[in-house]
Design a protein around this motif. Structure first.
Motif, PDB file in Angstrom:
ATOM      1  N   VAL A  99      52.667  40.392  50.734  1.00 50.17           N
ATOM      2  CA  VAL A  99      51.916  41.591  50.988  1.00 50.17           C
ATOM      3  C   VAL A  99      51.885  42.068  52.482  1.00 50.17           C
ATOM      4  O   VAL A  99      51.299  41.277  53.345  1.00 50.17           O
ATOM      5  CB  VAL A  99      50.533  41.198  50.346  1.00 50.17           C
ATOM      6  CG1 VAL A  99      49.504  42.349  50.395  1.00 50.17           C
ATOM      7  CG2 VAL A  99      50.629  40.548  48.968  1.00 50.17           C
ATOM      8  N   VAL A 100      52.064  43.193  52.420  1.00 53.02           N
ATOM      9  CA  VAL A 100      52.062  43.748  54.115  1.00 53.02           C
ATOM     10  C   VAL A 100      51.689  45.184  54.090  1.00 53.02           C
ATOM     11  O   VAL A 100      51.414  45.937  53.327  1.00 53.02           O
ATOM     12  CB  VAL A 100      53.699  43.848  54.459  1.00 53.02           C
ATOM     13  CG1 VAL A 100      54.062  42.333  54.751  1.00 53.02           C
ATOM     14  CG2 VAL A 100      54.469  44.836  53.741  1.00 53.02           C
ATOM     15  N   ASP A 112      47.254  51.381  51.409  1.00 56.31           N
ATOM     16  CA  ASP A 112      47.677  50.970  52.691  1.00 56.31           C
ATOM     17  C   ASP A 112      48.686  49.613  52.675  1.00 56.31           C
ATOM     18  O   ASP A 112      49.310  49.258  53.467  1.00 56.31           O
ATOM     19  CB  ASP A 112      47.027  50.582  53.810  1.00 56.31           C
ATOM     20  CG  ASP A 112      46.167  51.970  54.280  1.00 56.31           C
ATOM     21  OD1 ASP A 112      46.651  53.180  53.950  1.00 56.31           O
ATOM     22  OD2 ASP A 112      45.121  52.002  54.840  1.00 56.31           O
ATOM     23  N   LEU A 113      48.658  48.949  51.368  1.00 60.95           N
ATOM     24  CA  LEU A 113      49.554  47.727  51.296  1.00 60.95           C
ATOM     25  C   LEU A 113      50.746  48.084  50.504  1.00 60.95           C
ATOM     26  O   LEU A 113      50.790  48.910  49.572  1.00 60.95           O
ATOM     27  CB  LEU A 113      48.540  46.789  50.494  1.00 60.95           C
ATOM     28  CG  LEU A 113      47.362  46.349  50.852  1.00 60.95           C
ATOM     29  CD1 LEU A 113      46.530  45.259  49.995  1.00 60.95           C
ATOM     30  CD2 LEU A 113      47.297  45.825  52.268  1.00 60.95           C
ATOM     31  N   GLU A 114      51.627  47.283  50.901  1.00 60.80           N
ATOM     32  CA  GLU A 114      53.055  47.285  50.076  1.00 60.80           C
ATOM     33  C   GLU A 114      53.070  45.705  49.532  1.00 60.80           C
ATOM     34  O   GLU A 114      52.646  45.004  50.213  1.00 60.80           O
ATOM     35  CB  GLU A 114      54.211  47.626  50.969  1.00 60.80           C
ATOM     36  CG  GLU A 114      54.219  49.192  50.640  1.00 60.80           C
ATOM     37  CD  GLU A 114      55.946  49.648  51.163  1.00 60.80           C
ATOM     38  OE1 GLU A 114      56.129  49.834  52.383  1.00 60.80           O
ATOM     39  OE2 GLU A 114      56.671  49.663  50.003  1.00 60.80           O
ATOM     40  N   HIS A 133      49.546  39.180  54.353  1.00 58.20           N
ATOM     41  CA  HIS A 133      48.552  38.288  53.815  1.00 58.20           C
ATOM     42  C   HIS A 133      49.197  36.859  53.884  1.00 58.20           C
ATOM     43  O   HIS A 133      50.291  36.760  54.084  1.00 58.20           O
ATOM     44  CB  HIS A 133      48.336  38.681  52.390  1.00 58.20           C
ATOM     45  CG  HIS A 133      47.322  37.842  51.434  1.00 58.20           C
ATOM     46  ND1 HIS A 133      47.382  36.481  51.280  1.00 58.20           N
ATOM     47  CD2 HIS A 133      45.980  38.349  51.167  1.00 58.20           C
ATOM     48  CE1 HIS A 133      46.138  35.978  50.600  1.00 58.20           C
ATOM     49  NE2 HIS A 133      45.562  37.255  50.421  1.00 58.20           N
ATOM     50  N   PRO A 134      48.465  35.799  54.015  1.00 58.89           N
ATOM     51  CA  PRO A 134      48.910  34.497  54.154  1.00 58.89           C
ATOM     52  C   PRO A 134      49.872  34.207  52.696  1.00 58.89           C
ATOM     53  O   PRO A 134      49.594  34.876  51.860  1.00 58.89           O
ATOM     54  CB  PRO A 134      47.606  33.545  54.334  1.00 58.89           C
ATOM     55  CG  PRO A 134      46.751  34.613  54.901  1.00 58.89           C
ATOM     56  CD  PRO A 134      46.862  35.848  54.407  1.00 58.89           C
ATOM     57  N   LEU A 135      50.604  33.120  52.949  1.00 60.33           N
ATOM     58  CA  LEU A 135      51.649  32.860  51.936  1.00 60.33           C
ATOM     59  C   LEU A 135      51.029  32.953  50.584  1.00 60.33           C
ATOM     60  O   LEU A 135      50.009  32.029  50.190  1.00 60.33           O
ATOM     61  CB  LEU A 135      51.834  31.368  52.080  1.00 60.33           C
ATOM     62  CG  LEU A 135      53.154  31.177  53.057  1.00 60.33           C
ATOM     63  CD1 LEU A 135      53.563  29.871  53.552  1.00 60.33           C
ATOM     64  CD2 LEU A 135      54.535  31.904  52.475  1.00 60.33           C
ATOM     65  N   LEU A 136      51.818  33.557  49.569  1.00 61.99           N
ATOM     66  CA  LEU A 136      51.115  33.388  48.185  1.00 61.99           C
ATOM     67  C   LEU A 136      52.551  32.878  47.290  1.00 61.99           C
ATOM     68  O   LEU A 136      53.322  33.482  46.984  1.00 61.99           O
ATOM     69  CB  LEU A 136      51.118  34.958  47.765  1.00 61.99           C
ATOM     70  CG  LEU A 136      50.050  35.587  48.419  1.00 61.99           C
ATOM     71  CD1 LEU A 136      49.987  37.272  48.075  1.00 61.99           C
ATOM     72  CD2 LEU A 136      48.408  35.077  48.127  1.00 61.99           C
ATOM     73  N   ALA A 137      52.355  31.369  47.323  1.00 65.43           N
ATOM     74  CA  ALA A 137      53.632  30.840  46.530  1.00 65.43           C
ATOM     75  C   ALA A 137      53.367  30.766  45.289  1.00 65.43           C
ATOM     76  O   ALA A 137      52.233  30.631  44.708  1.00 65.43           O
ATOM     77  CB  ALA A 137      53.726  29.218  46.921  1.00 65.43           C
ATOM     78  N   CYS A 168      45.086  44.268  41.783  1.00 69.54           N
ATOM     79  CA  CYS A 168      45.804  43.419  40.995  1.00 69.54           C
ATOM     80  C   CYS A 168      47.148  43.512  41.239  1.00 69.54           C
ATOM     81  O   CYS A 168      47.746  44.620  41.477  1.00 69.54           O
ATOM     82  CB  CYS A 168      45.442  43.900  39.441  1.00 69.54           C
ATOM     83  SG  CYS A 168      46.329  43.197  38.190  1.00 69.54           S
ATOM     84  N   ILE A 169      47.912  42.408  41.245  1.00 72.91           N
ATOM     85  CA  ILE A 169      49.224  42.605  41.626  1.00 72.91           C
ATOM     86  C   ILE A 169      50.253  42.332  40.628  1.00 72.91           C
ATOM     87  O   ILE A 169      50.128  41.264  39.620  1.00 72.91           O
ATOM     88  CB  ILE A 169      49.733  41.493  42.785  1.00 72.91           C
ATOM     89  CG1 ILE A 169      49.105  41.779  43.950  1.00 72.91           C
ATOM     90  CG2 ILE A 169      51.291  41.562  42.982  1.00 72.91           C
ATOM     91  CD1 ILE A 169      48.979  40.881  45.177  1.00 72.91           C
ATOM     92  N   ASP A 170      51.203  43.221  39.961  1.00 73.87           N
ATOM     93  CA  ASP A 170      51.958  43.161  38.808  1.00 73.87           C
ATOM     94  C   ASP A 170      53.081  42.733  39.147  1.00 73.87           C
ATOM     95  O   ASP A 170      54.086  43.457  39.947  1.00 73.87           O
ATOM     96  CB  ASP A 170      52.035  44.451  38.108  1.00 73.87           C
ATOM     97  CG  ASP A 170      52.863  44.497  36.814  1.00 73.87           C
ATOM     98  OD1 ASP A 170      52.509  45.605  36.132  1.00 73.87           O
ATOM     99  OD2 ASP A 170      53.460  43.357  36.768  1.00 73.87           O
TER     100      ASP A 170
END
Ligand SMILES: NC(=O)N[C@@H](O)C(=O)O
Ligand code: NI
Length: 180
Positions: A99-100, A112-114, A133-137, A168-170
């Motif tokens: 997430v950047v 503003d996020l991708e 965003h910090p790591l999202l494993a 919410c991330i799809d």
């Protein structure tokens, strides 16, 4: 108001505003200047996929022993590192979410996020000052090899809380590719 962001495929071109994707050159990129046979033909060096930058300090390898994130993933904080790049590689085959937001002012909203879906064979390197965003494993606890600035002066990690953004991330489209 909840915002759904669809995770995009992680490609060098799409990620270029934020840094680099660490994976072999594709057929278009592969040329004598970029890649050549070594080790008596038993390997091909894909040279200088990316470069580490750092201001002061040194560059080092670290390992982030990371806990998996269960879906639905909730975002909490964005951060950036002014004094250098930061690269991540999944060491045991775990996909992850990136997430950047562009370097500069803190992101103002989810718009503003991708979001990118990183398959386990893909590494990423964030350019200095790029919000991430910090790591999202996904799916499993995982060790990530991290290459970034170490032992330097000054605060190299500036944070911005977004824990109250209902994002919410799809990831369904990209995860389906794993099953294909
Ligand atoms: N804070 C820290 O070292 N980790 C973050 O930089 C990160 O991007 O995971
Ligand atoms: Ni970071």
């Amino acid at each position: 108001m909840k915002t759904t962001i669809i995770a995009k495929p992680l490609t060098k071109a799409a990620f270029a505003p934020y840094g680099s994707v660490i994976e072999p050159y594709d057929d278009q990129e592969k040329c004598p200047e970029n890649s050549w046979d070594i080790n008596r033909g038993f390997a091909c060096r894909h040279n200088a996929i990316s470069k580490v930058t750092h201001d002061g300090g040194e560059v080092g390898f670290s390992i982030f022993r990371t806990k998996r994130r269960d879906c639905p993933i909730t975002l909490s904080v964005m951060e950036y590192h002014p004094f250098g790049t930061q690269a991540f590689f999944s060491m045991n085959g775990t996909d992850y979410i990136v997430v950047v937001a562009k370097a500069g002012d803190a992101p103002k909203s989810a718009d503003d996020l991708e979001v990118f879906y990183a398959h386990s064979h893909q590494g990423v390197q964030y350019d200095a000052n790029v919000w991430h965003h910090p790591l999202l494993a996904l799916k499993a606890d995982c060790d990530f090899l991290v290459i970034d600035r170490i032992n330097g002066e000054g605060n190299n990690c500036h944070e911005f809380e977004i824990d109250d953004w209902e994002v919410c991330i799809d990831i369904s489209a990209e995860q389906a590719k794993n099953q294909a």
